[in-house]
Design a protein around this motif. Structure first.
Motif: not given
Length: 558
Positions: A192-200, A497-504
């Motif tokens: 949850v700290e990272r993502f706003n979309a999910v797929v099972f 992924v964390d680096k890009l999430l912060k950058e974006w």
């Protein structure tokens, strides 16, 4: 069937010289052509070329084919030490007659004549590619905003302190999850700290929800959906049918005729009744370019019927094709971009309501230029494109670690401009700005480096509306690539992924209003909280940044 028709198409070949065997002096580019029923003759287009390490190269030109009503065209490249059998492919069908000087090249197939015109070899740099990506991100994923501050009388206030913070993102970026997330609070928090979309990953597939006829069980998917709702995450529905026989329930594989028709109708009715309006997308018939069990047994309109029935049951959900080896490679003739487009058009002509393009994205060594070319061509359909299952094969890092030289690997573009007049297409050539980016963090495993390249290419493309990674965590690992270990310590791919999430994401934006009582900045699209302080007065508010070329103006009174 052969005929006297003439086919012509623009061709661009793009490659990065630093990935080729050294020395670079001898380079051969060739096109292989055939009609739809014969083998590929090889045609040499470029002989000796002067290439420099660290540079990319673009080879534009026009190719005319005579003697075939249609032709499958494939490009390959050969250095002194290595042969790359496929760097791009297309099916040429349009008839045209260019009116410029042509250079004729012989083919091994005596029935096809090939003409080449306006050919040249032009270098580009890796920095240009990266700059091109960043320019697209700035124009497509961000927007200018001006906050105006005034008092109750409408007088503008200079020197007011502004603090703006992005609290959510418009762009859906997420990952697959599995039932292993249920009850696992550390995993849930990490996600949850990272993502706003999910797929099972598997829990909605037919094998999971109805392993035996009539024994339908949605308990696990219900629990996973509770997690999704509780954390305000959007979810894709994956999938209603999977055409690969290996993943069709055994009891379904044994059905034919009316029994099979009854089973698939029941599957759609049950799933749609249970989850109507719960999912933003449904992958209706997964990987149908590679497999067709249902059409073999229910007739050629089986897939069309699937889409029609799902749309009737849930008319607001976006329906997707979902396929592999479209952006990953050009060597799979079952799923070239032209085959994908042709199948979509067939379904549309049959009356199918389908509004989404799903590209899985299971990469080994990504060919970024090919990926961009495929995305550009699919974008002409005007539909949202999602990268639905992105990962990079971990076998790369099992075989070898990346060296200290900044090598991206082969990146080649083979795309065709086949719309508009010849003059317009030649003008298009003159305005193409193509470059290539190589990650400078060469100490990372190749999986992490390639993942960053793929994610940057996807996020920077205007037609990509969302990115999902195929990284559901299990006790024994993930499908191909994990972001974290079982203790939720990031692996190198997770750090990327964390680096890009912060950058974006727009960082806390702070400043003071100017003499006009205004403060301006560029922010990533999404929701914002803003606090304005002037003297001993303070006010909090929120605003949204949605996609637009216009500046967003937001007024706050103190």
């Amino acid at each position: 069937m052969r005929g006297p028709s003439s086919l012509c198409l623009g061709v661009i070949l793009l490659f990065h010289a630093s990935s080729l065997a050294s020395p670079y002096g001898s380079l051969s580019l060739s096109l292989s052509l055939s009609d739809l029923h014969s083998h590929f003759p090889n045609v040499n287009l470029i002989g000796e070329s002067d290439l420099k390490g660290g540079e990319g190269n673009i080879w534009p030109g026009w190719v005319q084919i005579n003697g075939a009503s249609s032709a499958h065209v494939r490009a390959s490249l050969m250095t002194e030490h290595t042969i790359y059998n496929c760097i791009g492919t297309v099916v040429a069908k349009w008839i045209c007659t260019p009116d410029f000087v042509k250079m004729h090249v012989n083919s091994n197939d005596s029935n096809i004549n090939i003409s080449i015109a306006s050919a040249s070899l032009q270098p580009f740099t890796k920095e240009q590619w990266r700059m091109n990506q960043q320019n697209k991100i700035n124009s497509e994923r961000k927007r200018a905003v001006t906050v105006h501050v005034s008092d109750g009388h409408g007088d503008k206030l200079q020197g007011a302190e502004i603090m703006a913070k992005q609290v959510s993102k418009d762009f859906p970026f997420g990952s697959a999850i599995a039932k292993t997330i249920l009850g696992n609070v550390p995993y849930q928090n990490w996600f949850v700290e990272r993502f706003n979309a999910v797929v099972f990953e598997n829990e909605l597939k037919w094998e999971a929800t109805e392993p035996k006829p009539g024994q339908i069980n949605y308990t696990t998917s219900d629990q996973m959906l509770e997690f999704v709702r509780a954390n305000q995450i959007v979810a894709r529905g994956h999938n209603i049918f999977w055409e690969d026989p290996k993943y069709i329930p055994k009891w379904v594989r044994n059905l034919t005729g009316l029994e099979l028709q009854s089973a698939v109708s029941s599957r759609i009715e049950s799933l749609m009744r249970k989850y109507k309006e719960e999912f933003i997308h449904w992958d209706v018939s997964n990987e149908m370019l590679h497999y067709d069990l249902y059409e073999q047994r229910l007739g050629p309109n089986a897939t069309l019927h699937f889409f029609e029935t799902v749309h009737e049951a849930d008319p607001l959900v976006t329906l997707f094709m979902n396929e592999f080896n479209v952006v990953e490679t050009c060597s799979d003739e079952n799923s070239t971009v032209d085959v994908y487009i042709e199948r979509m058009r067939e379904l549309k002509e049959g009356g199918v309501k389908m509004d989404g393009i799903g590209l899985e994205g299971h990469f080994t060594v990504p060919n970024l230029a090919l990926t961009r070319a495929v995305l550009d061509k699919l974008a002409t359909l005007g539909l949202p494109i999602w990268l639905t299952e992105v990962d990079v094969s971990s076998k790369l890092d099992q075989e070898t670690q990346v060296s200290n030289s900044p090598t991206l690997g082969l990146a080649l573009l083979f795309t065709f401009l086949m719309q508009g007049s010849v003059e317009k297409r030649m003008v298009a050539f003159a305005h193409i700005k193509i470059s290539q980016y190589v990650s400078s963090i060469t100490a990372l495993p190749r999986v992490a480096i390639y993942l960053e390249e793929v994610l940057r290419e996807g996020f920077s493309h205007p037609s990509i509306h969302g990115i999902m990674m195929w990284t559901a965590l299990h006790p024994n690992g993930c499908y191909q690539m994990c972001l974290t270990d079982n203790d939720f310590n990031n692996l190198p791919a997770g750090n990327v992924v964390d680096k890009l999430l912060k950058e974006w994401q727009t960082g806390p934006e702070q400043g003071q209003t100017d003499e006009h009582g205004a403060y301006s900045f560029y922010g990533f699209l999404g929701e914002y909280q803003v606090t304005v302080t002037y003297g001993n007065r303070s006010v909090n508010s929120t605003f949204s940044l949605c996609k637009s070329d216009e500046t967003r103006h937001f007024n706050i009174q103190l």
